[in-house]
Scaffold this motif. Structure first.
Motif, PDB file in Angstrom:
ATOM      1  N   ARG A  26      -4.617   2.176 -12.167  1.00  0.00           N
ATOM      2  CA  ARG A  26      -3.534   1.437 -11.508  1.00  0.00           C
ATOM      3  C   ARG A  26      -2.997   2.222 -10.317  1.00  0.00           C
ATOM      4  O   ARG A  26      -2.722   1.641  -9.257  1.00  0.00           O
ATOM      5  N   ALA A  27      -2.847   3.527 -10.466  1.00  0.00           N
ATOM      6  CA  ALA A  27      -2.342   4.347  -9.364  1.00  0.00           C
ATOM      7  C   ALA A  27      -3.311   4.332  -8.182  1.00  0.00           C
ATOM      8  O   ALA A  27      -2.891   4.272  -7.017  1.00  0.00           O
ATOM      9  N   ALA A  33      -3.874  -0.313  -2.010  1.00  0.00           N
ATOM     10  CA  ALA A  33      -3.204  -1.563  -1.640  1.00  0.00           C
ATOM     11  C   ALA A  33      -2.057  -1.307  -0.662  1.00  0.00           C
ATOM     12  O   ALA A  33      -1.868  -2.052   0.306  1.00  0.00           O
ATOM     13  N   ARG A  34      -1.284  -0.254  -0.909  1.00  0.00           N
ATOM     14  CA  ARG A  34      -0.174   0.064  -0.009  1.00  0.00           C
ATOM     15  C   ARG A  34      -0.686   0.440   1.381  1.00  0.00           C
ATOM     16  O   ARG A  34      -0.152  -0.011   2.395  1.00  0.00           O
ATOM     17  N   MET A 308      -7.034  -5.326  -0.382  1.00  0.00           N
ATOM     18  CA  MET A 308      -7.490  -3.985  -0.038  1.00  0.00           C
ATOM     19  C   MET A 308      -8.439  -3.952   1.150  1.00  0.00           C
ATOM     20  O   MET A 308      -8.940  -2.880   1.512  1.00  0.00           O
ATOM     21  N   ALA A 309      -8.661  -5.093   1.781  1.00  0.00           N
ATOM     22  CA  ALA A 309      -9.690  -5.191   2.819  1.00  0.00           C
ATOM     23  C   ALA A 309      -9.390  -4.330   4.041  1.00  0.00           C
ATOM     24  O   ALA A 309     -10.237  -3.547   4.492  1.00  0.00           O
ATOM     25  N   CYS A 310      -8.209  -4.487   4.604  1.00  0.00           N
ATOM     26  CA  CYS A 310      -7.905  -3.788   5.858  1.00  0.00           C
ATOM     27  C   CYS A 310      -7.874  -2.277   5.664  1.00  0.00           C
ATOM     28  O   CYS A 310      -8.344  -1.521   6.522  1.00  0.00           O
ATOM     29  N   GLY A 311      -7.335  -1.830   4.533  1.00  0.00           N
ATOM     30  CA  GLY A 311      -7.303  -0.399   4.269  1.00  0.00           C
ATOM     31  C   GLY A 311      -8.684   0.172   4.026  1.00  0.00           C
ATOM     32  O   GLY A 311      -9.013   1.271   4.501  1.00  0.00           O
ATOM     33  N   SER A 312      -9.521  -0.572   3.290  1.00  0.00           N
ATOM     34  CA  SER A 312     -10.885  -0.113   3.045  1.00  0.00           C
ATOM     35  C   SER A 312     -11.659  -0.018   4.354  1.00  0.00           C
ATOM     36  O   SER A 312     -12.373   0.971   4.603  1.00  0.00           O
ATOM     37  N   GLY A 313     -11.518  -1.031   5.197  1.00  0.00           N
ATOM     38  CA  GLY A 313     -12.217  -1.017   6.475  1.00  0.00           C
ATOM     39  C   GLY A 313     -11.768   0.118   7.378  1.00  0.00           C
ATOM     40  O   GLY A 313     -12.594   0.802   7.991  1.00  0.00           O
ATOM     41  N   ASP A 326      -7.167   8.319   5.674  1.00  0.00           N
ATOM     42  CA  ASP A 326      -5.804   8.498   5.180  1.00  0.00           C
ATOM     43  C   ASP A 326      -5.702   8.328   3.668  1.00  0.00           C
ATOM     44  O   ASP A 326      -4.643   8.611   3.092  1.00  0.00           O
ATOM     45  N   VAL A 327      -6.751   7.840   3.035  1.00  0.00           N
ATOM     46  CA  VAL A 327      -6.784   7.751   1.573  1.00  0.00           C
ATOM     47  C   VAL A 327      -7.941   8.616   1.069  1.00  0.00           C
ATOM     48  O   VAL A 327      -8.974   8.719   1.737  1.00  0.00           O
TER      49      VAL A 327
END
Length: 338
Positions: A26-27, A33-34, A308-313, A326-327
């Protein structure tokens, strides 16, 4: 089903059904997601994309007292993860969503998450593709990818029905079909298709529609307002790669809508759809490098593909460009399944 891949995936999922693993997974999902939401907002503001977006949050309603009390106890995890939420009784739920007025007696309470947003992911994707085209991106549509051809430590080309494609770097983002393309390369990816259904209602009376996005915990469905349309989605069917529309699966969606919003479906038109969610056994997606130096994975996002698309990309674009994402991509690496 007599499907060894399904049973292997289910066994891995069962191993993740512990409180400790749940908290870790979950974390990881929340972290991505954030970050993805930040990327989405930045992209939306920069490009001016409109996709019937709404920032009214998410209201999860509970019909049974027992499940509502359990949700309030489990909310301690939400506090530790610093997820803003508000506990509402049935009166509070109706105050937030007046269209629930006729169903007040069926609702025990709810949790409201004010930070959530919703929108039409197809409209977003089409608009983003148009911006990408204007920037020089070439899209090859209606083309079937047959296989990847690898040589030693790198991928040489992609074989399609209309010819081969060669590149310096490859990002494999084929959802539930990603494992099928990886197996010939000797890579076992525990992603399995979990079939979901949705219906989109049009020509509805606005007063009978919710103003924002809701989830019905009892029937495990999500109801989203998209402009003058209402999208209802849910169910989880293990049917392999079958994409047949099964009418009886929509009965739950229709029942939930009629139960919460009496009369809402009268006179409306419904468009039915189904799709395959690429699920990992622990829920977080698979991002990052493989043992082939020029093959990157971006898959396994399950029900949260657009979330989660934009962050993954962004993270993978940074990785490919030689920067530090950044992740922490090591938390989403395929190596966690070794």
């Amino acid at each position: 089903r007599i499907d060894p891949h399904m049973w292997a995936w289910l066994f891995r999922m069962l191993r993740n059904c512990t409180a400790k693993r749940f908290a870790v997974n979950r974390a990881r999902m929340l972290q991505l997601a954030r970050y993805s939401h930040e990327c989405l907002v930045e992209l939306r503001n920069r490009l001016g994309i409109d996709y019937d977006q709404s920032a009214r949050g998410l209201l999860t309603v509970y019909r049974e007292s027992r499940s509502f009390e359990e949700a309030k106890r489990e909310a301690q995890l939400l506090k530790r993860l610093e997820i803003p939420f508000q506990v509402l009784d049935s009166v509070g739920c109706v105050a937030l969503e007046p269209a629930l007025g006729q169903a007040r007696g069926k609702i025990t309470g709810g949790l409201h998450f004010p930070g959530d947003e919703s929108g039409d992911c197809r409209k977003f994707t089409v608009a983003l593709a148009e911006r990408a085209k204007s920037a020089g991106v070439q899209f090859v549509m209606s083309t079937t990818v047959e296989r990847l051809v690898a040589n030693n430590d790198h991928v040489e080309r992609v074989v399609t029905k209309t010819g081969d494609l060669a590149a310096d770097m490859y990002v494999l983002a084929c959802g539930s079909y990603t494992p099928l393309l990886l197996r010939p390369l000797g890579i076992r990816l525990p992603v399995y298709p979990v079939k979901g259904y949705s219906m989109t209602l049009t020509s509805m009376r606005s007063a009978l529609m919710p103003r924002g996005t809701m989830s019905d915990e009892t029937y495990k469905i999500v109801i989203s307002r998209l402009g003058d349309r209402l999208r209802v989605a849910g169910t989880a069917e293990l049917a392999g790669y079958d994409l047949k529309l099964r009418p009886f699966r929509f009965a739950t969606l229709e029942h939930a809508v009629r139960s919460l919003f009496p009369g809402a479906m009268e006179g409306s038109r419904a468009e039915y759809w189904c799709g395959l969610r690429p699920m990992t056994p622990d829920n977080p997606p698979v991002l990052g490098r493989t043992r082939y130096r020029n093959l990157i994975l971006n898959t396994g996002h399950g029900t949260l593909g657009w979330t989660m698309a934009c962050g993954s990309g962004r993270a993978l674009a940074t990785l490919i460009s030689g920067g530090k994402p950044d992740v922490p991509l090591e938390e989403y690496s395929i190596t966690r399944f070794a």
